[in-house]
Design a protein around this motif. Sequence first.
Motif, PDB file in Angstrom:
ATOM      1  N   MET A  60      41.405  48.109  28.167  1.00  0.00           N
ATOM      2  CA  MET A  60      42.870  48.853  27.730  1.00  0.00           C
ATOM      3  C   MET A  60      43.225  48.856  26.454  1.00  0.00           C
ATOM      4  O   MET A  60      43.776  49.430  25.818  1.00  0.00           O
ATOM      5  N   ARG A  61      42.537  47.777  25.609  1.00  0.00           N
ATOM      6  CA  ARG A  61      42.491  47.674  24.368  1.00  0.00           C
ATOM      7  C   ARG A  61      41.963  48.919  23.620  1.00  0.00           C
ATOM      8  O   ARG A  61      42.802  49.486  22.573  1.00  0.00           O
ATOM      9  N   LYS A  62      41.069  49.362  24.301  1.00  0.00           N
ATOM     10  CA  LYS A  62      40.294  50.811  23.498  1.00  0.00           C
ATOM     11  C   LYS A  62      41.042  51.986  23.546  1.00  0.00           C
ATOM     12  O   LYS A  62      41.150  52.804  23.182  1.00  0.00           O
ATOM     13  N   ALA A  63      42.099  51.932  24.783  1.00  0.00           N
ATOM     14  CA  ALA A  63      43.136  52.936  25.201  1.00  0.00           C
ATOM     15  C   ALA A  63      44.393  52.672  24.555  1.00  0.00           C
ATOM     16  O   ALA A  63      45.233  53.558  24.711  1.00  0.00           O
ATOM     17  N   GLY A  64      44.413  51.902  23.653  1.00  0.00           N
ATOM     18  CA  GLY A  64      45.655  51.584  22.986  1.00  0.00           C
ATOM     19  C   GLY A  64      46.592  50.297  23.157  1.00  0.00           C
ATOM     20  O   GLY A  64      47.801  50.452  22.630  1.00  0.00           O
ATOM     21  N   GLU A  65      46.268  49.726  24.237  1.00  0.00           N
ATOM     22  CA  GLU A  65      47.297  48.479  24.604  1.00  0.00           C
ATOM     23  C   GLU A  65      47.081  47.646  23.654  1.00  0.00           C
ATOM     24  O   GLU A  65      46.057  47.606  22.803  1.00  0.00           O
ATOM     25  N   THR A  66      48.359  46.708  23.435  1.00  0.00           N
ATOM     26  CA  THR A  66      48.555  45.901  22.207  1.00  0.00           C
ATOM     27  C   THR A  66      48.039  44.596  22.783  1.00  0.00           C
ATOM     28  O   THR A  66      48.011  44.273  24.116  1.00  0.00           O
ATOM     29  N   ASP A  67      47.651  43.621  21.732  1.00  0.00           N
ATOM     30  CA  ASP A  67      47.212  42.315  22.082  1.00  0.00           C
ATOM     31  C   ASP A  67      48.515  41.601  22.686  1.00  0.00           C
ATOM     32  O   ASP A  67      48.285  40.619  23.490  1.00  0.00           O
ATOM     33  N   ASP A  68      49.910  41.962  22.291  1.00  0.00           N
ATOM     34  CA  ASP A  68      50.780  41.239  22.642  1.00  0.00           C
ATOM     35  C   ASP A  68      50.906  41.451  24.396  1.00  0.00           C
ATOM     36  O   ASP A  68      51.436  40.391  25.131  1.00  0.00           O
TER      37      ASP A  68
END
Length: 152
Positions: A60-68
């Motif tokens: 999800m992070r690689k797909a642009g999801e934020t840490d928040d």
Amino acid sequence: MTARLENPAGLLPETVKAVNILYKSANSAGVDPAILGLVHLRASQINGCGPCVDSGAREMRKAGETDDRLFAVPVWRETPYFTDAERAALALAEYATRLADKADAVPDEIWDEAAKHFDEKQLAAIVLWIATTNFFNRINVTTRQPAPQNWG
């Protein structure tokens, strides 16, 4: 943690074909991939599946999801980071994952809220994705599959 068994899908290669069909079906119904990712992550958290939580969050992070948002998935009800559609899908994922917790495992209000945001085909895909996630979680937890150690 040491795995009890090599990944069963690797030992039974025909399983990979079936899993690929499930994956393609769930991802072909027009549901936002971020919603499928959130559903996967939440069910995996509930089930304590280290490999799925780890890989799900990283993908999800690689797909642009934020840490928040990623950090807030376990407490999605108490944070402002999720849309109404995402909240409906997360609630459905929680109830469908915890089937034995209540006599009415998935109450009408949970289903009806999801149905406000998704058409029947999309609902079918979300339910299929929840079931597929639970399938992987049960295999990984039962066989003590470790989260990958080679992330850089």
